[in-house]
Design a protein around this motif. Structure first.
Motif, PDB file in Angstrom:
ATOM      1  N   SER A  88      60.395  61.981  22.169  1.00 36.01           N
ATOM      2  CA  SER A  88      61.093  63.131  22.745  1.00 36.01           C
ATOM      3  C   SER A  88      61.475  62.785  24.183  1.00 36.01           C
ATOM      4  CB  SER A  88      60.196  64.362  22.721  1.00 36.01           C
ATOM      5  OG  SER A  88      60.801  65.455  23.376  1.00 36.01           O
ATOM      6  N   PRO A  89      62.744  62.908  24.533  1.00 31.92           N
ATOM      7  CA  PRO A  89      63.874  63.308  23.684  1.00 31.92           C
ATOM      8  C   PRO A  89      64.144  62.264  22.599  1.00 31.92           C
ATOM      9  CG  PRO A  89      64.653  62.525  25.802  1.00 31.92           C
ATOM     10  CD  PRO A  89      63.169  62.625  25.916  1.00 31.92           C
ATOM     11  N   GLN A  90      64.751  62.732  21.505  1.00 32.92           N
ATOM     12  CA  GLN A  90      64.926  61.855  20.360  1.00 32.92           C
ATOM     13  C   GLN A  90      66.055  60.846  20.608  1.00 32.92           C
ATOM     14  OE1 GLN A  90      63.982  63.687  16.346  1.00 32.92           O
ATOM     15  NE2 GLN A  90      64.855  65.429  17.424  1.00 32.92           N
ATOM     16  N   PRO A  91      65.772  59.572  20.329  1.00 30.27           N
ATOM     17  CA  PRO A  91      66.785  58.544  20.579  1.00 30.27           C
ATOM     18  C   PRO A  91      67.756  58.407  19.411  1.00 30.27           C
ATOM     19  CG  PRO A  91      64.759  57.524  19.821  1.00 30.27           C
ATOM     20  CD  PRO A  91      64.487  59.008  19.915  1.00 30.27           C
ATOM     21  N   SER A  92      68.900  57.820  19.687  1.00 31.28           N
ATOM     22  CA  SER A  92      69.815  57.483  18.600  1.00 31.28           C
ATOM     23  C   SER A  92      69.207  56.359  17.772  1.00 31.28           C
ATOM     24  CB  SER A  92      71.165  57.045  19.164  1.00 31.28           C
ATOM     25  OG  SER A  92      71.025  55.793  19.831  1.00 31.28           O
ATOM     26  N   LEU A  93      69.683  56.207  16.553  1.00 32.66           N
ATOM     27  CA  LEU A  93      69.145  55.162  15.691  1.00 32.66           C
ATOM     28  C   LEU A  93      69.387  53.770  16.263  1.00 32.66           C
ATOM     29  CD1 LEU A  93      69.949  56.405  12.071  1.00 32.66           C
ATOM     30  CD2 LEU A  93      67.709  56.220  13.172  1.00 32.66           C
ATOM     31  N   GLU A 139      71.340  67.056   6.657  1.00 32.89           N
ATOM     32  CA  GLU A 139      72.456  67.126   7.605  1.00 32.89           C
ATOM     33  C   GLU A 139      72.355  65.975   8.602  1.00 32.89           C
ATOM     34  OE1 GLU A 139      74.942  69.100   7.390  1.00 32.89           O
ATOM     35  OE2 GLU A 139      74.178  70.556   5.922  1.00 32.89           O
ATOM     36  N   PRO A 140      73.466  65.286   8.905  1.00 33.17           N
ATOM     37  CA  PRO A 140      73.428  64.133   9.811  1.00 33.17           C
ATOM     38  C   PRO A 140      73.501  64.524  11.288  1.00 33.17           C
ATOM     39  CG  PRO A 140      75.643  64.357   8.922  1.00 33.17           C
ATOM     40  CD  PRO A 140      74.811  65.447   8.283  1.00 33.17           C
ATOM     41  N   TYR A 141      72.463  65.170  11.788  1.00 33.95           N
ATOM     42  CA  TYR A 141      72.452  65.572  13.184  1.00 33.95           C
ATOM     43  C   TYR A 141      72.223  64.347  14.082  1.00 33.95           C
ATOM     44  CZ  TYR A 141      71.604  70.264  11.248  1.00 33.95           C
ATOM     45  OH  TYR A 141      71.692  71.436  10.547  1.00 33.95           O
ATOM     46  N   PRO A 142      73.080  64.127  15.068  1.00 29.68           N
ATOM     47  CA  PRO A 142      72.836  63.023  16.004  1.00 29.68           C
ATOM     48  C   PRO A 142      71.470  63.170  16.673  1.00 29.68           C
ATOM     49  CG  PRO A 142      75.071  63.875  16.278  1.00 29.68           C
ATOM     50  CD  PRO A 142      74.357  64.833  15.371  1.00 29.68           C
ATOM     51  N   GLY A 143      70.745  62.079  16.751  1.00 29.40           N
ATOM     52  CA  GLY A 143      69.428  62.094  17.375  1.00 29.40           C
ATOM     53  C   GLY A 143      68.295  62.418  16.437  1.00 29.40           C
ATOM     54  N   TRP A 144      68.618  62.862  15.218  1.00 23.51           N
ATOM     55  CA  TRP A 144      67.567  63.239  14.269  1.00 23.51           C
ATOM     56  C   TRP A 144      67.382  62.197  13.167  1.00 23.51           C
ATOM     57  CZ3 TRP A 144      64.474  67.688  14.341  1.00 23.51           C
ATOM     58  CH2 TRP A 144      64.743  68.580  15.389  1.00 23.51           C
ATOM     59  N   GLY A 145      67.843  60.970  13.403  1.00 22.73           N
ATOM     60  CA  GLY A 145      67.801  59.956  12.357  1.00 22.73           C
ATOM     61  C   GLY A 145      66.405  59.581  11.904  1.00 22.73           C
ATOM     62  N   GLY A 146      65.464  59.505  12.830  1.00 19.17           N
ATOM     63  CA  GLY A 146      64.101  59.145  12.457  1.00 19.17           C
ATOM     64  C   GLY A 146      63.410  60.237  11.665  1.00 19.17           C
ATOM     65  N   TYR A 147      63.318  61.404  12.268  1.00 20.14           N
ATOM     66  CA  TYR A 147      62.670  62.542  11.599  1.00 20.14           C
ATOM     67  C   TYR A 147      63.410  62.922  10.324  1.00 20.14           C
ATOM     68  CZ  TYR A 147      60.657  67.248  11.108  1.00 20.14           C
ATOM     69  OH  TYR A 147      60.034  68.382  10.643  1.00 20.14           O
ATOM     70  N   GLY A 148      64.742  62.980  10.405  1.00 19.06           N
ATOM     71  CA  GLY A 148      65.532  63.388   9.249  1.00 19.06           C
ATOM     72  C   GLY A 148      65.407  62.432   8.086  1.00 19.06           C
ATOM     73  N   SER A 149      65.417  61.132   8.360  1.00 19.27           N
ATOM     74  CA  SER A 149      65.298  60.165   7.263  1.00 19.27           C
ATOM     75  C   SER A 149      63.922  60.226   6.623  1.00 19.27           C
ATOM     76  CB  SER A 149      65.601  58.752   7.760  1.00 19.27           C
ATOM     77  OG  SER A 149      64.689  58.350   8.764  1.00 19.27           O
ATOM     78  N   ALA A 150      62.895  60.518   7.429  1.00 14.15           N
ATOM     79  CA  ALA A 150      61.556  60.663   6.868  1.00 14.15           C
ATOM     80  C   ALA A 150      61.479  61.877   5.945  1.00 14.15           C
ATOM     81  CB  ALA A 150      60.524  60.777   7.990  1.00 14.15           C
ATOM     82  N   LYS A 151      62.054  62.981   6.376  1.00  9.64           N
ATOM     83  CA  LYS A 151      62.045  64.176   5.533  1.00  9.64           C
ATOM     84  C   LYS A 151      62.906  63.986   4.285  1.00  9.64           C
ATOM     85  CE  LYS A 151      59.265  66.888   7.802  1.00  9.64           C
ATOM     86  NZ  LYS A 151      57.968  67.306   7.204  1.00  9.64           N
ATOM     87  N   ALA A 152      64.009  63.230   4.403  1.00  9.34           N
ATOM     88  CA  ALA A 152      64.819  62.936   3.223  1.00  9.34           C
ATOM     89  C   ALA A 152      64.013  62.126   2.213  1.00  9.34           C
ATOM     90  CB  ALA A 152      66.083  62.179   3.636  1.00  9.34           C
ATOM     91  N   ALA A 153      63.250  61.169   2.710  1.00  6.26           N
ATOM     92  CA  ALA A 153      62.393  60.387   1.814  1.00  6.26           C
ATOM     93  C   ALA A 153      61.343  61.269   1.156  1.00  6.26           C
ATOM     94  CB  ALA A 153      61.731  59.251   2.592  1.00  6.26           C
ATOM     95  N   LEU A 154      60.754  62.182   1.922  1.00  6.45           N
ATOM     96  CA  LEU A 154      59.767  63.105   1.363  1.00  6.45           C
ATOM     97  C   LEU A 154      60.386  63.972   0.270  1.00  6.45           C
ATOM     98  CD1 LEU A 154      56.886  64.303   1.502  1.00  6.45           C
ATOM     99  CD2 LEU A 154      57.758  65.898   3.236  1.00  6.45           C
ATOM    100  N   GLU A 155      61.617  64.413   0.495  1.00  6.23           N
ATOM    101  CA  GLU A 155      62.293  65.230  -0.517  1.00  6.23           C
ATOM    102  C   GLU A 155      62.498  64.448  -1.816  1.00  6.23           C
ATOM    103  OE1 GLU A 155      65.641  67.552   0.463  1.00  6.23           O
ATOM    104  OE2 GLU A 155      64.813  68.304   2.346  1.00  6.23           O
TER     105      GLU A 155
END
Length: 229
Positions: A88-93, A139-155
């Motif tokens: 935090s703040p979340q970095p770009s991929l 949703e491809p929110y900029p800056g959320w690549g780490g957290y978002g990809s983890a949750k996508a994998a969980l889904e």
């Protein structure tokens, strides 16, 4: 008496859900990384019913084994709520520290699956697994690549597990934006007081946990609206 394991239950959504589920007919096994916060939550919840609180990190195999052992021979509900945001703040991929991404994946993906693997032999037909996700998974929110990809994998793990275990209800639930510490960490320095409290997402979660909806992905507040309409 039914038994539920809820991870990340010392604050935020986990604590709000634990408050709603606590009662004389349900035994709660709760955890969190912060021992002091968890102990306060356990004292409060213990006034409503049987509560076992174990401080620790869900990424730790020994802690996961202790959680499932505390549940005994039967697990009726497993709520994989514990997660980490990442930097935090979340970095770009392009600049995301890979060691931090490994930590996010360990906590948000591998730990829930490991807990499920341990709990499955103790889950009878009709038992439920709730994996807490986020719209950042889809949703491809900029800056959320780490957290978002983890949750996508969980889904995706939840979807495959549902196909492999049709006798269980495996629910992937997006609680929506909430006024929590993690959400504040995602927006450092910003005012997030307009976000609803985590309690606003609990009615939908309760409707899913106590309902007959099939395995799948749900948005908690949409479920609450549907049930009360």
């Amino acid at each position: 008496m039914s038994t539920a394991i809820i991870t990340g239950a010392s604050r935020g959504l986990g604590l709000a859900l634990a408050r709603a589920l606590a009662g004389p007919d349900r035994r709660l096994i709760i955890d969190a990384r912060g021992a002091a916060e968890l102990e306060r939550a356990a004292r409060e919840l213990g006034r409503q019913g049987d509560v076992v609180a174990l401080a620790g990190d869900v990424a730790d195999p020994a802690h996961r084994r202790a959680l499932v052992a505390a549940a005994g021979d039967r697990v009726d509900l497993l709520v994989n709520n514990a997660s980490v945001l990442g930097p935090s703040p979340q970095p770009s991929l392009a600049g995301y520290p890979l060691d931090e991404l490994q930590r996010v994946m360990r906590v948000n993906v591998l730990a829930p699956l490991a807990l499920i693997q341990l709990a499955l032999p103790r889950m009878a037909p009709g038992a439920a697994i709730v994996n807490v996700t986020s719209d950042a998974a889809v949703e491809p929110y900029p800056g959320w690549g780490g957290y978002g990809s983890a949750k996508a994998a969980l889904e995706q793990l939840g979807a495959v597990l549902a196909a492999e275990h049709p006798q269980l209800r495996i629910l992937t639930v997006d609680p929506g934006d909430m006024r929590t510490r993690m959400h504040q960490e995602a927006f450092p320095g910003e005012d997030i007081s307009d976000r609803p409290p985590p309690e606003a997402s609990v009615p939908g979660l309760l409707a899913l946990i106590g309902g007959t909806q099939p395995s799948g992905r749900y948005v908690a507040r949409d479920v609450a609206v549907t049930v009360t309409a």
